[in-house]
Design a protein around this motif. Structure first.
Motif, PDB file in Angstrom:
ATOM      1  N   LEU A 198       0.810  -1.222   0.000  1.00  0.00           N
ATOM      2  CA  LEU A 198       0.000   0.000   0.000  1.00  0.00           C
ATOM      3  C   LEU A 198       0.844   1.274   0.000  1.00  0.00           C
ATOM      4  O   LEU A 198       0.309   2.366  -0.147  1.00  0.00           O
ATOM      5  CB  LEU A 198      -0.943  -0.038   1.224  1.00  0.00           C
ATOM      6  N   HIS A 199       2.167   1.107   0.138  1.00  0.00           N
ATOM      7  CA  HIS A 199       3.012   2.310   0.128  1.00  0.00           C
ATOM      8  C   HIS A 199       4.476   1.966  -0.121  1.00  0.00           C
ATOM      9  O   HIS A 199       5.115   1.307   0.708  1.00  0.00           O
ATOM     10  CB  HIS A 199       2.893   3.057   1.460  1.00  0.00           C
ATOM     11  N   ALA A 200       5.007   2.422  -1.252  1.00  0.00           N
ATOM     12  CA  ALA A 200       6.439   2.272  -1.524  1.00  0.00           C
ATOM     13  C   ALA A 200       6.878   3.386  -2.468  1.00  0.00           C
ATOM     14  O   ALA A 200       6.058   3.968  -3.181  1.00  0.00           O
ATOM     15  CB  ALA A 200       6.733   0.910  -2.145  1.00  0.00           C
ATOM     16  N   HIS A 201       8.178   3.655  -2.459  1.00  0.00           N
ATOM     17  CA  HIS A 201       8.761   4.686  -3.335  1.00  0.00           C
ATOM     18  C   HIS A 201       9.600   3.976  -4.388  1.00  0.00           C
ATOM     19  O   HIS A 201      10.727   3.537  -4.084  1.00  0.00           O
ATOM     20  CB  HIS A 201       9.638   5.640  -2.524  1.00  0.00           C
ATOM     21  N   ALA A 202       9.092   3.885  -5.600  1.00  0.00           N
ATOM     22  CA  ALA A 202       9.818   3.166  -6.654  1.00  0.00           C
ATOM     23  C   ALA A 202      11.237   3.718  -6.871  1.00  0.00           C
ATOM     24  O   ALA A 202      12.183   2.929  -7.022  1.00  0.00           O
ATOM     25  CB  ALA A 202       9.019   3.188  -7.956  1.00  0.00           C
TER      26      ALA A 202
ATOM     27  N   SER B 105       5.694  -1.554   2.234  1.00  0.00           N
ATOM     28  CA  SER B 105       7.140  -1.760   2.404  1.00  0.00           C
ATOM     29  C   SER B 105       7.817  -0.425   2.686  1.00  0.00           C
ATOM     30  O   SER B 105       8.865  -0.380   3.314  1.00  0.00           O
ATOM     31  CB  SER B 105       7.733  -2.383   1.143  1.00  0.00           C
ATOM     32  N   ASP B 106       7.227   0.673   2.194  1.00  0.00           N
ATOM     33  CA  ASP B 106       7.864   1.995   2.229  1.00  0.00           C
ATOM     34  C   ASP B 106       9.322   1.933   1.795  1.00  0.00           C
ATOM     35  O   ASP B 106      10.165   2.647   2.331  1.00  0.00           O
ATOM     36  CB  ASP B 106       7.738   2.657   3.614  1.00  0.00           C
ATOM     37  N   VAL B 107       9.634   1.070   0.823  1.00  0.00           N
ATOM     38  CA  VAL B 107      10.974   1.152   0.226  1.00  0.00           C
ATOM     39  C   VAL B 107      11.209   2.604  -0.143  1.00  0.00           C
ATOM     40  O   VAL B 107      10.339   3.244  -0.737  1.00  0.00           O
ATOM     41  CB  VAL B 107      11.019   0.250  -1.040  1.00  0.00           C
TER      42      VAL B 107
ATOM     43  N   ALA C 120       0.412   7.121   4.618  1.00  0.00           N
ATOM     44  CA  ALA C 120       1.427   6.199   5.107  1.00  0.00           C
ATOM     45  C   ALA C 120       1.805   6.547   6.541  1.00  0.00           C
ATOM     46  O   ALA C 120       1.916   7.731   6.882  1.00  0.00           O
ATOM     47  CB  ALA C 120       2.663   6.258   4.215  1.00  0.00           C
ATOM     48  N   HIS C 121       1.969   5.497   7.319  1.00  0.00           N
ATOM     49  CA  HIS C 121       2.559   5.515   8.673  1.00  0.00           C
ATOM     50  C   HIS C 121       1.570   5.677   9.831  1.00  0.00           C
ATOM     51  O   HIS C 121       1.292   4.726  10.521  1.00  0.00           O
ATOM     52  CB  HIS C 121       3.698   6.533   8.781  1.00  0.00           C
ATOM     53  N   CYS C 122       1.106   6.903  10.116  1.00  0.00           N
ATOM     54  CA  CYS C 122       0.163   7.106  11.237  1.00  0.00           C
ATOM     55  C   CYS C 122       0.699   6.489  12.531  1.00  0.00           C
ATOM     56  O   CYS C 122      -0.044   5.882  13.297  1.00  0.00           O
ATOM     57  CB  CYS C 122      -1.208   6.518  10.896  1.00  0.00           C
TER      58      CYS C 122
ATOM     59  N   SER D 105      -0.282  10.267   0.550  1.00  0.00           N
ATOM     60  CA  SER D 105       0.719  11.119   1.184  1.00  0.00           C
ATOM     61  C   SER D 105       1.221  10.441   2.456  1.00  0.00           C
ATOM     62  O   SER D 105       0.993   9.233   2.646  1.00  0.00           O
ATOM     63  CB  SER D 105       0.137  12.501   1.481  1.00  0.00           C
ATOM     64  N   HIS D 106       1.944  11.202   3.279  1.00  0.00           N
ATOM     65  CA  HIS D 106       2.500  10.694   4.538  1.00  0.00           C
ATOM     66  C   HIS D 106       1.846  11.427   5.698  1.00  0.00           C
ATOM     67  O   HIS D 106       1.562  12.619   5.603  1.00  0.00           O
ATOM     68  CB  HIS D 106       4.009  10.959   4.595  1.00  0.00           C
ATOM     69  N   LEU D 107       1.673  10.720   6.823  1.00  0.00           N
ATOM     70  CA  LEU D 107       0.999  11.317   7.980  1.00  0.00           C
ATOM     71  C   LEU D 107       1.618  10.830   9.294  1.00  0.00           C
ATOM     72  O   LEU D 107       1.766   9.617   9.507  1.00  0.00           O
ATOM     73  CB  LEU D 107      -0.492  10.943   7.946  1.00  0.00           C
TER      74      LEU D 107
HETATM   75 FE    FE Z   1       7.011   6.784   2.310  1.00  0.00          FE
END
Ligand code: FE
Ligand code: GUN
Length: 423
Positions: A65-69, A314-316, A263-265, A221-223
């Motif tokens: 649900l969240h990664a940075h290619a 994964s938030d790679v 992402a995160h929370c 986005s990120h939170l």
């Molecule tokens: Fe991220």
């Protein structure tokens, strides 16, 4: 009409608490959708092709649900920093490389190949601020057959000299140019991507809200990831009730017609969590990234019990591993430390709960995805654990546990996304 079945030891989630296990059964796919799981093929399916995977596990495809290619290239490097330093000294300089199309093509080819081979069938991804590189990423992903959402990143403040858009107007113009250019893709679709509040001026946020209302596109986005970041958002948005409210004031925090992944929370308080629940915001829980960047432990038990929409990311390259099998194990392990050290009421996640998050939890962002139930899009992964021999007999659930805890993505031998066989 395209119709076929996969035969094997089928495992999926019907509830977060239990695994549904159907040994030696048939999962039927009809026109891209699951038609059900059967112990024996009903007469009406007697003539359909059967992909015989007897003795192998068959699970729904996993969702990242969240990664940075663009960050995959530098995964596992520069991990001794917290978020804000890591962004300035590692992530931003590395993302600046994607101004070079040759570099972008080479790096994104590695990323797309590895994502294709993994247990992931769906992913929600950040690109960079660069339009040509993001289109290159999307074209490569489109070829894989995976179902993805990709965002050209918006960031017009607090970047570095070589990674920052010059103005809100330019950022919005580039976003429209990007949306026009990717309109022919079918499996890889766009998602609006304000990087995080500190990266976006008020003017840019307002422009993105207008674009969202015009297009109906989802948002990511990120939170509330890191304490330093949260303090900075307080300075930048002194009138907001909190970080989530700061997004909400710009109309970019879920609700009808604005599907949103945050992402995160990790540090979301009760008021922020109540707003997320009310707006149906998806939470991408990224336990490995939260560990690597010393962000903290997201209260996954509380989020799950509150009925939040939650999947795994994964938030790679905050996370070094692209594997969502690994993310399941990380989520369980982090929840155990959180329980022991921070919150004795927050019982650790179980394997079925982590599996539920990785399949149905994140899959729900794409619709009816993540289970072998009638009407669900047919995403399936066939796992062969022959390379993990064991001297005593194992149940299907035990075999799954080993593949998860050993993050054995090499066990993936076949994969289907939305009814299409990728390999
Ligand atoms: Fe991220
Ligand atoms: N917040 C803003 N940008 C990023 C990023 O690239 N990674 C993580 N983990 N958090 C962010």
């Amino acid at each position: 009409m395209r119709i076929f079945a996969i035969k094997g030891d089928i495992i999926f989630s019907e509830t977060p608490q239990t695994l549904t296990i159907r040994p030696n059964a048939y999962a039927v796919c009809e026109d891209g959708l699951c038609a059900g799981v059967f112990d024996a093929l009903p007469n009406r399916y007697a003539a359909i092709p059967v992909h015989d995977c007897t003795g192998r596990l068959v699970i729904p495809g996993l969702t990242d649900l969240h990664a940075h290619a663009p960050q995959y290239a530098f995964r596992a490097l520069g991990m001794d920093m917290e978020l804000l330093d890591w962004l300035d000294r590692q992530a931003f300089p590395q993302e600046a490389r994607y101004a070079d199309q040759d570099y972008a093509r080479a790096a994104y080819t590695l990323f797309a190949d590895d994502l294709r081979r993994s247990a992931t069938t769906r992913a929600v991804l950040f690109g960079t601020l660069h339009v040509p590189a993001t289109l290159t990423l999307m074209a490569l992903l489109e070829q894989t057959g995976l179902v993805t959402r990709v965002g050209k990143v918006n960031m017009d403040r607090n970047g570095t000299d070589d990674l920052c858009e010059p103005s809100a107007a330019q950022s919005l113009r580039d976003t429209r140019r990007w949306l026009d250019a990717c309109s022919d893709f079918t499996r890889c679709r766009p998602i609006l991507t304000p990087r995080f509040l500190p990266s976006c001026t008020d003017e840019l946020m307002r422009g993105l809200c207008a674009l969202q209302r015009e297009t109906g596109l989802p948002v990511q986005s990120h939170l509330s990831e890191n304490q330093g970041e949260i303090a900075w958002v307080k300075e930048l948005c002194p009138d907001a009730q909190g970080y989530g409210d700061a997004y909400d004031r710009f109309g970019l925090f879920g609700g009808d017609g604005c599907p949103t992944v945050m992402a995160h929370c990790v540090w979301s308080d009760e008021a922020e969590r109540a707003l997320m629940r009310e707006r149906g915001v998806f939470i991408a829980h990224c336990p490995q990234s939260n560990t690597n960047l010393s962000s903290g432990a997201a209260p996954a038990r509380v989020l799950l019990n509150e009925g939040q929409r939650i999947g795994l990311g994964s938030d790679v390259a905050g996370g070094a591993h692209l594997s969502i099998l690994r993310a399941m194990a990380d989520a369980i392990q982090v929840s155990k430390l959180h329980w022991r050290l921070n919150d004795p009421d927050a019982k650790p996640l179980t394997l079925p709960e982590a599996f539920w998050m990785a399949t149905r939890g994140g899959g729900a962002f794409f619709g009816r995805v993540g289970a072998f139930e009638p009407g669900y899009e047919f995403d399936a992964v066939v796992l062969d654990d022959a390379a993990l021999p064991c001297p005593f007999p194992l149940t299907p659930a035990e075999r799954l546990a080993r593949i998860v805890y050993l993050a054995e993505d090499r066990a993936v031998v076949h994969k289907y996304a939305a009814g299409t066989q990728l390999f």
